[in-house]
Design a protein around this motif. Structure first.
Motif, PDB file in Angstrom:
ATOM      1  N   PHE A 176       0.983  -1.474   0.009  1.00  0.00           N
ATOM      2  CA  PHE A 176       0.058  -0.211  -0.246  1.00  0.00           C
ATOM      3  C   PHE A 176       0.833   1.255   0.309  1.00  0.00           C
ATOM      4  CE2 PHE A 176      -2.457   3.139   2.117  1.00  0.00           C
ATOM      5  CZ  PHE A 176      -3.659   3.556   1.489  1.00  0.00           C
ATOM      6  N   ALA A 177       2.093   1.065   0.572  1.00  0.00           N
ATOM      7  CA  ALA A 177       2.765   2.210   0.687  1.00  0.00           C
ATOM      8  C   ALA A 177       3.317   2.943  -0.656  1.00  0.00           C
ATOM      9  CB  ALA A 177       3.354   2.132   2.111  1.00  0.00           C
ATOM     10  N   ILE A 178       4.098   1.947  -0.772  1.00  0.00           N
ATOM     11  CA  ILE A 178       5.003   1.412  -1.871  1.00  0.00           C
ATOM     12  C   ILE A 178       3.780   2.604  -3.438  1.00  0.00           C
ATOM     13  CG2 ILE A 178       5.747   0.573  -3.893  1.00  0.00           C
ATOM     14  CD1 ILE A 178       6.946  -1.410  -1.697  1.00  0.00           C
ATOM     15  N   ARG A 179       2.480   1.559  -3.237  1.00  0.00           N
ATOM     16  CA  ARG A 179       1.560   2.473  -3.945  1.00  0.00           C
ATOM     17  C   ARG A 179       1.354   3.367  -3.927  1.00  0.00           C
ATOM     18  NH1 ARG A 179      -3.115   3.539  -4.296  1.00  0.00           N
ATOM     19  NH2 ARG A 179      -4.391   3.819  -6.422  1.00  0.00           N
ATOM     20  N   HIS A 180       1.128   4.162  -2.873  1.00  0.00           N
ATOM     21  CA  HIS A 180       1.135   5.747  -2.281  1.00  0.00           C
ATOM     22  C   HIS A 180       2.576   6.235  -3.016  1.00  0.00           C
ATOM     23  CE1 HIS A 180      -0.815   9.014  -0.652  1.00  0.00           C
ATOM     24  NE2 HIS A 180       0.559   9.163  -0.127  1.00  0.00           N
ATOM     25  N   ALA A 181       3.187   6.143  -2.816  1.00  0.00           N
ATOM     26  CA  ALA A 181       4.910   6.626  -2.821  1.00  0.00           C
ATOM     27  C   ALA A 181       5.097   6.392  -4.517  1.00  0.00           C
ATOM     28  CB  ALA A 181       6.067   5.559  -2.610  1.00  0.00           C
ATOM     29  N   VAL A 182       5.105   5.713  -5.473  1.00  0.00           N
ATOM     30  CA  VAL A 182       4.457   6.446  -7.014  1.00  0.00           C
ATOM     31  C   VAL A 182       3.623   7.013  -7.072  1.00  0.00           C
ATOM     32  CG1 VAL A 182       4.262   5.008  -8.834  1.00  0.00           C
ATOM     33  CG2 VAL A 182       5.228   3.456  -7.566  1.00  0.00           C
ATOM     34  N   LEU A 183       2.766   7.037  -6.686  1.00  0.00           N
ATOM     35  CA  LEU A 183       1.456   8.014  -7.229  1.00  0.00           C
ATOM     36  C   LEU A 183       1.620   9.473  -6.501  1.00  0.00           C
ATOM     37  CD1 LEU A 183      -1.772   5.749  -6.935  1.00  0.00           C
ATOM     38  CD2 LEU A 183      -0.249   6.719  -9.321  1.00  0.00           C
ATOM     39  N   GLU A 184       2.243   9.356  -5.678  1.00  0.00           N
ATOM     40  CA  GLU A 184       2.545  10.795  -4.233  1.00  0.00           C
ATOM     41  C   GLU A 184       3.153  11.267  -3.989  1.00  0.00           C
ATOM     42  OE1 GLU A 184      -0.458  12.361  -4.667  1.00  0.00           O
ATOM     43  OE2 GLU A 184      -1.796  10.432  -5.019  1.00  0.00           O
ATOM     44  N   GLY A 185       4.183  10.700  -4.461  1.00  0.00           N
ATOM     45  CA  GLY A 185       5.867  11.253  -4.435  1.00  0.00           C
ATOM     46  C   GLY A 185       5.760  10.668  -3.012  1.00  0.00           C
ATOM     47  N   SER A 186       5.227  10.644  -1.713  1.00  0.00           N
ATOM     48  CA  SER A 186       6.127  10.761  -0.136  1.00  0.00           C
ATOM     49  C   SER A 186       5.807   9.593  -0.060  1.00  0.00           C
ATOM     50  CB  SER A 186       4.832  11.863   0.467  1.00  0.00           C
ATOM     51  OG  SER A 186       3.311  11.021   0.462  1.00  0.00           O
ATOM     52  N   PHE A 187       6.166   9.361   2.076  1.00  0.00           N
ATOM     53  CA  PHE A 187       6.411   7.892   2.554  1.00  0.00           C
ATOM     54  C   PHE A 187       4.337   7.912   3.854  1.00  0.00           C
ATOM     55  CE2 PHE A 187      10.797   8.969   2.045  1.00  0.00           C
ATOM     56  CZ  PHE A 187      10.808   8.109   1.171  1.00  0.00           C
ATOM     57  N   ASP A 188       3.915   8.702   3.002  1.00  0.00           N
ATOM     58  CA  ASP A 188       2.451   8.814   4.146  1.00  0.00           C
ATOM     59  C   ASP A 188       2.158   7.823   3.753  1.00  0.00           C
ATOM     60  OD1 ASP A 188       3.253  11.358   4.492  1.00  0.00           O
ATOM     61  OD2 ASP A 188       2.193  11.903   3.362  1.00  0.00           O
ATOM     62  N   GLY A 189       2.218   6.555   3.291  1.00  0.00           N
ATOM     63  CA  GLY A 189       1.351   5.509   2.977  1.00  0.00           C
ATOM     64  C   GLY A 189       1.275   4.267   3.941  1.00  0.00           C
ATOM     65  N   VAL A 190       2.796   4.740   4.587  1.00  0.00           N
ATOM     66  CA  VAL A 190       2.543   3.534   6.083  1.00  0.00           C
ATOM     67  C   VAL A 190       2.164   4.300   6.778  1.00  0.00           C
ATOM     68  CG1 VAL A 190       4.417   3.100   7.272  1.00  0.00           C
ATOM     69  CG2 VAL A 190       5.293   3.035   4.794  1.00  0.00           C
ATOM     70  N   ARG A 191       1.860   4.983   7.201  1.00  0.00           N
ATOM     71  CA  ARG A 191       0.660   5.551   8.028  1.00  0.00           C
ATOM     72  C   ARG A 191      -0.868   5.656   7.492  1.00  0.00           C
ATOM     73  NH1 ARG A 191       2.349   5.589  13.452  1.00  0.00           N
ATOM     74  NH2 ARG A 191       4.755   6.178  13.626  1.00  0.00           N
ATOM     75  N   LEU A 192      -1.239   6.279   6.589  1.00  0.00           N
ATOM     76  CA  LEU A 192      -2.679   6.293   6.196  1.00  0.00           C
ATOM     77  C   LEU A 192      -2.914   4.592   5.709  1.00  0.00           C
ATOM     78  CD1 LEU A 192      -2.074   8.220   3.191  1.00  0.00           C
ATOM     79  CD2 LEU A 192      -3.464   8.684   4.838  1.00  0.00           C
ATOM     80  N   TRP A 193      -2.339   3.230   6.018  1.00  0.00           N
ATOM     81  CA  TRP A 193      -2.288   1.999   5.757  1.00  0.00           C
ATOM     82  C   TRP A 193      -3.096   1.757   6.587  1.00  0.00           C
ATOM     83  CZ3 TRP A 193      -0.556  -2.761   8.901  1.00  0.00           C
ATOM     84  CH2 TRP A 193      -1.564  -2.992   8.284  1.00  0.00           C
ATOM     85  N   LEU A 194      -2.766   2.656   8.234  1.00  0.00           N
ATOM     86  CA  LEU A 194      -3.477   2.474   9.170  1.00  0.00           C
ATOM     87  C   LEU A 194      -4.747   2.252   9.546  1.00  0.00           C
ATOM     88  CD1 LEU A 194      -0.449   3.868  11.556  1.00  0.00           C
ATOM     89  CD2 LEU A 194      -0.926   1.292  10.970  1.00  0.00           C
ATOM     90  N   ASP A 195      -5.431   3.657   8.460  1.00  0.00           N
ATOM     91  CA  ASP A 195      -6.091   4.659   9.287  1.00  0.00           C
ATOM     92  C   ASP A 195      -7.986   3.660   7.699  1.00  0.00           C
ATOM     93  OD1 ASP A 195      -5.805   6.403  10.638  1.00  0.00           O
ATOM     94  OD2 ASP A 195      -5.635   7.396   8.546  1.00  0.00           O
ATOM     95  N   VAL A 196      -6.742   2.623   6.934  1.00  0.00           N
ATOM     96  CA  VAL A 196      -7.490   1.969   6.153  1.00  0.00           C
ATOM     97  C   VAL A 196      -7.837   0.330   6.665  1.00  0.00           C
ATOM     98  CG1 VAL A 196      -6.985   0.628   3.870  1.00  0.00           C
ATOM     99  CG2 VAL A 196      -6.335   3.018   3.594  1.00  0.00           C
ATOM    100  N   ASP A 197      -7.066  -0.471   7.535  1.00  0.00           N
ATOM    101  CA  ASP A 197      -6.389  -1.314   7.660  1.00  0.00           C
ATOM    102  C   ASP A 197      -6.451  -1.457   9.438  1.00  0.00           C
ATOM    103  OD1 ASP A 197      -6.660  -4.691   8.171  1.00  0.00           O
ATOM    104  OD2 ASP A 197      -5.163  -4.028   6.527  1.00  0.00           O
ATOM    105  N   GLY A 198      -7.923  -0.854  10.138  1.00  0.00           N
ATOM    106  CA  GLY A 198      -8.201  -0.569  11.286  1.00  0.00           C
ATOM    107  C   GLY A 198      -7.445  -1.111  12.382  1.00  0.00           C
TER     108      GLY A 198
END
Length: 313
Positions: A176-198
């Motif tokens: 999830f984080a790698i996909r987010h980084a490719v699209l958005e250019g940030s490491f935010d996906g690691v923490r965003l995943w926590l909101d997706v996978d409660g």
């Protein structure tokens, strides 16, 4: 979806970054380099790798990536069967390095993904090694257009050899984080995943906190998937993030952390490449890369771009 030139560079960096970390760490595997050690792509190590040669980490990632490159949905029965077949073909080359857990599964020589998954689930004892997380990076490339499908496929591919739920969760998070980084250019996906996978977030949130505030000695058993992810995240957060040189600095920190150095650096490298792009990998490292199945660093870039192109069609 149509990718920008920056997104294409970041997609190209996913496999290249993982392979760079893998080959960089190979010469230091199972050691704890002294402070001040100058880290380089020296080869050697317990399996006597050539300089720039990647290990089982990238070989298994390539087995996944080559299926995705062919346009097969790697999360379907057809795709999983093809990946399982590629894993067995690699196993049959008698690789110098293969994790105990992975070898126990692949030695069964399953003819289908379903049988391989059952074999993995039948193992007893410790089944939470880092061997599925190390190869998860290409999954993100195949699902740039669908985050939910990305995490489902990551878990299914993890389960081919690793039945432990934490391994599946780690692969979901990192893909999830790698996909987010490719699209958005940030490491935010690691923490965003926590909101997706409660449900999983309750377990992983304090571990990410520990990685951000702690030191490698706090998660030193990095052959375990949890400590491997923590080591990779610690290095990403700890290194100076001011520009693309962050990639090299982070990979060096992974190696200096010691232990399963090729794998923690490969795990970090997939996310770093997704954030900073293929252009961030030092040319002297990229030009040295090679490994099973007779690929180079430039080949990995081509494979990654092809997968991303397939996603956009």
């Amino acid at each position: 979806m149509t990718l920008t030139s920056e997104q294409i560079d970041r997609a190209a960096g996913v496999l290249l970054g993982a392979a760079t970390g893998d080959a960089l760490g190979a010469g230091y595997e199972f050691t704890h380099p002294a402070a001040g050690t100058v880290v380089d792509m020296i080869g050697g190590g317990p399996f006597k790798w050539a300089p720039g040669e990647w290990t089982d980490d990238t070989s298994m990632a390539a087995a996944i990536a080559l299926v995705a490159r062919g346009g097969v949905d790697i999360g379907t029965e057809e795709g999983l069967d093809a990946i399982a077949s590629n894993f067995v073909a690699w196993y049959d080359t008698k690789p110098a390095d293969i994790g105990h857990q992975t070898g126990s599964v692949l030695g069964h020589r399953s003819s289908t993904a379903a049988d391989m998954t059952r074999r993995a689930a039948s193992l007893t004892g410790r089944t939470g090694g880092n061997g599925s997380l190390m190869r998860t990076a290409p999954v993100a490339l195949a699902y740039l257009d669908d985050a939910e499908a990305c995490t489902r496929a990551a878990e299914a591919i993890s389960a081919l050899t690793h039945s432990d739920p934490r391994a599946g969760e780690a692969c979901r998070m990192w893909s999830f984080a790698i996909r987010h980084a490719v699209l958005e250019g940030s490491f935010d996906g690691v923490r965003l995943w926590l909101d997706v996978d409660g449900d999983a977030a309750r377990y992983w949130r304090p571990l990410l906190d520990e990685a951000e505030s702690g030191e490698p000695k706090d998660f030193s058993n990095n052959g375990w998937v949890v400590h491997a992810l923590q080591t990779a995240w610690w290095a990403i957060v700890r290194a100076d993030q001011d520009g693309p040189d962050h990639l090299a600095r982070t990979l060096e920190l992974c190696v200096l952390a010691g232990g399963d150095t090729d794998t923690t650096a490969a795990i970090a490298g997939g996310l770093l490449g997704a954030r900073w792009g293929a252009s961030a990998v030092p040319v002297r490292w990229r030009s040295a890369l090679h490994g099973y199945p007779a690929l180079t660093g430039d080949d990995l870039v081509a494979v990654a771009v092809d997968i991303a192109d397939n996603t956009g069609r």
